[in-house]
Design a protein around this motif. Structure first.
Motif, mmCIF file in Angstrom:
data_model
loop_
_atom_site.group_PDB
_atom_site.id
_atom_site.type_symbol
_atom_site.label_atom_id
_atom_site.label_comp_id
_atom_site.label_asym_id
_atom_site.label_seq_id
_atom_site.Cartn_x
_atom_site.Cartn_y
_atom_site.Cartn_z
ATOM 1 N N SER A 30 -56.328 12.273 22.674
ATOM 2 C CA SER A 30 -57.444 11.365 22.925
ATOM 3 C C SER A 30 -57.701 11.161 24.412
ATOM 4 C CB SER A 30 -57.170 10.018 22.261
ATOM 5 O OG SER A 30 -55.958 9.461 22.735
ATOM 6 N N TYR A 31 -57.212 12.079 25.234
ATOM 7 C CA TYR A 31 -57.406 11.973 26.672
ATOM 8 C C TYR A 31 -57.983 13.260 27.245
ATOM 9 C CZ TYR A 31 -54.419 7.815 26.724
ATOM 10 O OH TYR A 31 -53.884 6.569 26.512
ATOM 11 N N THR A 32 -58.753 13.100 28.283
ATOM 12 C CA THR A 32 -59.086 14.247 29.127
ATOM 13 C C THR A 32 -57.843 14.589 29.940
ATOM 14 O OG1 THR A 32 -61.463 13.823 29.296
ATOM 15 C CG2 THR A 32 -60.414 14.911 31.175
ATOM 16 N N THR A 33 -57.504 15.866 29.966
ATOM 17 C CA THR A 33 -56.295 16.319 30.652
ATOM 18 C C THR A 33 -56.677 17.165 31.857
ATOM 19 O OG1 THR A 33 -56.213 18.185 29.106
ATOM 20 C CG2 THR A 33 -54.845 16.296 28.590
ATOM 21 N N SER A 34 -56.098 16.865 33.005
ATOM 22 C CA SER A 34 -56.476 17.560 34.225
ATOM 23 C C SER A 34 -55.264 17.838 35.102
ATOM 24 C CB SER A 34 -57.483 16.724 35.022
ATOM 25 O OG SER A 34 -58.715 16.630 34.342
ATOM 26 N N TRP A 35 -55.477 18.767 36.010
ATOM 27 C CA TRP A 35 -54.486 19.096 37.029
ATOM 28 C C TRP A 35 -55.112 18.867 38.404
ATOM 29 C CZ3 TRP A 35 -49.469 20.436 36.020
ATOM 30 C CH2 TRP A 35 -49.164 20.790 34.711
ATOM 31 N N PHE A 36 -54.313 18.305 39.281
ATOM 32 C CA PHE A 36 -54.692 18.105 40.674
ATOM 33 C C PHE A 36 -53.601 18.726 41.540
ATOM 34 C CE2 PHE A 36 -58.200 15.007 40.415
ATOM 35 C CZ PHE A 36 -58.120 14.663 39.077
ATOM 36 N N ARG A 37 -53.897 18.892 42.810
ATOM 37 C CA ARG A 37 -52.877 19.384 43.725
ATOM 38 C C ARG A 37 -53.039 18.729 45.090
ATOM 39 N NH1 ARG A 37 -54.921 25.683 44.447
ATOM 40 N NH2 ARG A 37 -56.763 25.249 45.754
ATOM 41 N N GLN A 38 -51.940 18.694 45.820
ATOM 42 C CA GLN A 38 -51.969 18.105 47.154
ATOM 43 C C GLN A 38 -51.113 18.941 48.087
ATOM 44 O OE1 GLN A 38 -50.892 13.949 47.327
ATOM 45 N NE2 GLN A 38 -51.960 13.681 49.266
ATOM 46 N N ALA A 39 -51.751 19.499 49.078
ATOM 47 C CA ALA A 39 -51.059 20.278 50.103
ATOM 48 C C ALA A 39 -50.670 19.344 51.250
ATOM 49 C CB ALA A 39 -51.952 21.397 50.605
ATOM 50 N N PRO A 40 -49.679 19.720 52.035
ATOM 51 C CA PRO A 40 -49.251 18.867 53.154
ATOM 52 C C PRO A 40 -50.403 18.542 54.094
ATOM 53 C CG PRO A 40 -47.666 20.606 52.786
ATOM 54 C CD PRO A 40 -48.834 20.913 51.900
ATOM 55 N N GLY A 41 -50.571 17.264 54.392
ATOM 56 C CA GLY A 41 -51.612 16.834 55.313
ATOM 57 C C GLY A 41 -53.009 16.786 54.744
ATOM 58 N N LYS A 42 -53.129 17.047 53.444
ATOM 59 C CA LYS A 42 -54.445 17.053 52.813
ATOM 60 C C LYS A 42 -54.508 16.034 51.688
ATOM 61 C CE LYS A 42 -55.606 21.868 53.827
ATOM 62 N NZ LYS A 42 -56.095 23.158 53.259
ATOM 63 N N GLU A 43 -55.716 15.693 51.289
ATOM 64 C CA GLU A 43 -55.894 14.768 50.171
ATOM 65 C C GLU A 43 -55.657 15.499 48.847
ATOM 66 O OE1 GLU A 43 -59.160 11.687 52.144
ATOM 67 O OE2 GLU A 43 -59.687 12.905 50.399
ATOM 68 N N ARG A 44 -55.335 14.716 47.854
ATOM 69 C CA ARG A 44 -55.176 15.277 46.517
ATOM 70 C C ARG A 44 -56.531 15.765 46.028
ATOM 71 N NH1 ARG A 44 -51.325 12.094 42.445
ATOM 72 N NH2 ARG A 44 -50.150 12.216 44.405
ATOM 73 N N GLU A 45 -56.560 16.969 45.449
ATOM 74 C CA GLU A 45 -57.825 17.551 45.014
ATOM 75 C C GLU A 45 -57.743 18.017 43.565
ATOM 76 O OE1 GLU A 45 -58.843 21.014 47.278
ATOM 77 O OE2 GLU A 45 -57.078 22.148 46.635
ATOM 78 N N PHE A 46 -58.896 17.989 42.946
ATOM 79 C CA PHE A 46 -59.035 18.435 41.563
ATOM 80 C C PHE A 46 -58.857 19.941 41.482
ATOM 81 C CE2 PHE A 46 -60.662 18.360 37.299
ATOM 82 C CZ PHE A 46 -61.435 19.505 37.168
ATOM 83 N N VAL A 47 -58.149 20.390 40.448
ATOM 84 C CA VAL A 47 -57.958 21.819 40.214
ATOM 85 C C VAL A 47 -58.653 22.254 38.926
ATOM 86 C CG1 VAL A 47 -56.272 23.630 39.767
ATOM 87 C CG2 VAL A 47 -55.761 21.838 41.444
ATOM 88 N N ALA A 48 -58.334 21.582 37.825
ATOM 89 C CA ALA A 48 -58.896 21.960 36.532
ATOM 90 C C ALA A 48 -58.815 20.775 35.587
ATOM 91 C CB ALA A 48 -58.150 23.146 35.945
ATOM 92 N N GLY A 49 -59.750 20.718 34.650
ATOM 93 C CA GLY A 49 -59.761 19.630 33.683
ATOM 94 C C GLY A 49 -60.314 20.079 32.351
ATOM 95 N N ARG A 50 -59.888 19.392 31.322
ATOM 96 C CA ARG A 50 -60.344 19.705 29.970
ATOM 97 C C ARG A 50 -60.694 18.405 29.271
ATOM 98 N NH1 ARG A 50 -58.831 20.403 24.652
ATOM 99 N NH2 ARG A 50 -59.412 22.385 23.664
ATOM 100 N N ARG A 51 -61.958 18.252 28.876
ATOM 101 C CA ARG A 51 -62.396 17.012 28.258
ATOM 102 C C ARG A 51 -61.800 16.834 26.874
ATOM 103 N NH1 ARG A 51 -65.734 13.690 30.081
ATOM 104 N NH2 ARG A 51 -66.506 13.042 28.045
ATOM 105 N N TRP A 52 -61.455 15.562 26.555
ATOM 106 C CA TRP A 52 -60.822 15.288 25.273
ATOM 107 C C TRP A 52 -61.791 15.479 24.127
ATOM 108 C CZ3 TRP A 52 -62.171 11.392 21.767
ATOM 109 C CH2 TRP A 52 -63.157 10.505 22.206
ATOM 110 N N SER A 53 -63.080 15.218 24.382
ATOM 111 C CA SER A 53 -64.088 15.365 23.349
ATOM 112 C C SER A 53 -64.868 16.658 23.583
ATOM 113 C CB SER A 53 -65.036 14.161 23.378
ATOM 114 O OG SER A 53 -66.064 14.316 22.422
ATOM 115 N N GLY A 54 -64.711 17.599 22.709
ATOM 116 C CA GLY A 54 -65.440 18.860 22.822
ATOM 117 C C GLY A 54 -64.670 19.967 23.510
ATOM 118 N N GLY A 55 -63.708 19.606 24.343
ATOM 119 C CA GLY A 55 -62.860 20.616 24.970
ATOM 120 C C GLY A 55 -63.490 21.387 26.113
#
Length: 124
Positions: A30-55
C-alpha cells in the motif's frame, strides 16, 4: 514500518549490483516504493520509484535504461537492479516508502519511512 537495505558493495565500471530492501512491521503493497541516493557533499536525490497504485515506474534521467525498480509483495521486499554502472553512481543508496502524489514522487519530503542506506562504490 522498518526498512532494511542490503546489497551494496564495490563493483567495477560496467558491472551490476542488485539492491534489496526488506520491510518489517508493515506491508509494501500500500505504499509507493522508491530509491534515493546521496553522494559525498551532495544532496539526496531521487533514483527510481514505483507507485503503489497502478505500478507506474519513474526514473531519474541519469539512470534511465540502466536501473530497474521492482517489488515482491509476497516477500515485502523491493529491489533496484543496477546495470552498466558508472563511477557517478557511487553513493549511499536509500530505500523509502510513502504516498506521494505522482507529481511529487521525486521529493524526499513525501516519504514516511527510510532504510538505513547501503554503500555502492563503482571503481574505474
Amino acid at each position: 514500518v522498518q526498512l532494511q537495505a542490503s546489497g551494496g558493495g564495490l563493483v567495477q565500471v560496467g558491472g551490476s549490483l542488485r539492491l534489496s530492501c526488506a520491510a518489517s512491521g508493515g506491508t509494501l503493497s500500500s505504499y509507493t516504493t522508491s530509491w534515493f541516493r546521496q553522494a559525498p557533499g551532495k544532496e539526496r536525490e531521487f533514483v527510481a520509484g514505483r507507485r503503489w497504485s497502478g505500478g507506474a515506474t519513474y526514473y531519474a534521467d541519469s539512470v534511465k535504461g540502466r536501473f530497474t525498480i521492482s517489488k515482491d509483495n509476497a516477500k515485502d521486499t523491493m529491489f533496484l537492479q543496477m546495470d552498466s554502472l558508472k563511477s557517478d553512481d557511487t553513493a549511499v543508496y536509500y530505500c523509502a516508502i510513502g504516498r506521494p502524489p505522482s507529481g511529487l514522487i521525486r521529493s524526499t519530503e513525501m516519504y514516511y519511512y527510510w532504510g538505513q542506506g547501503t554503500q555502492v562504490t563503482v571503481s574505474s
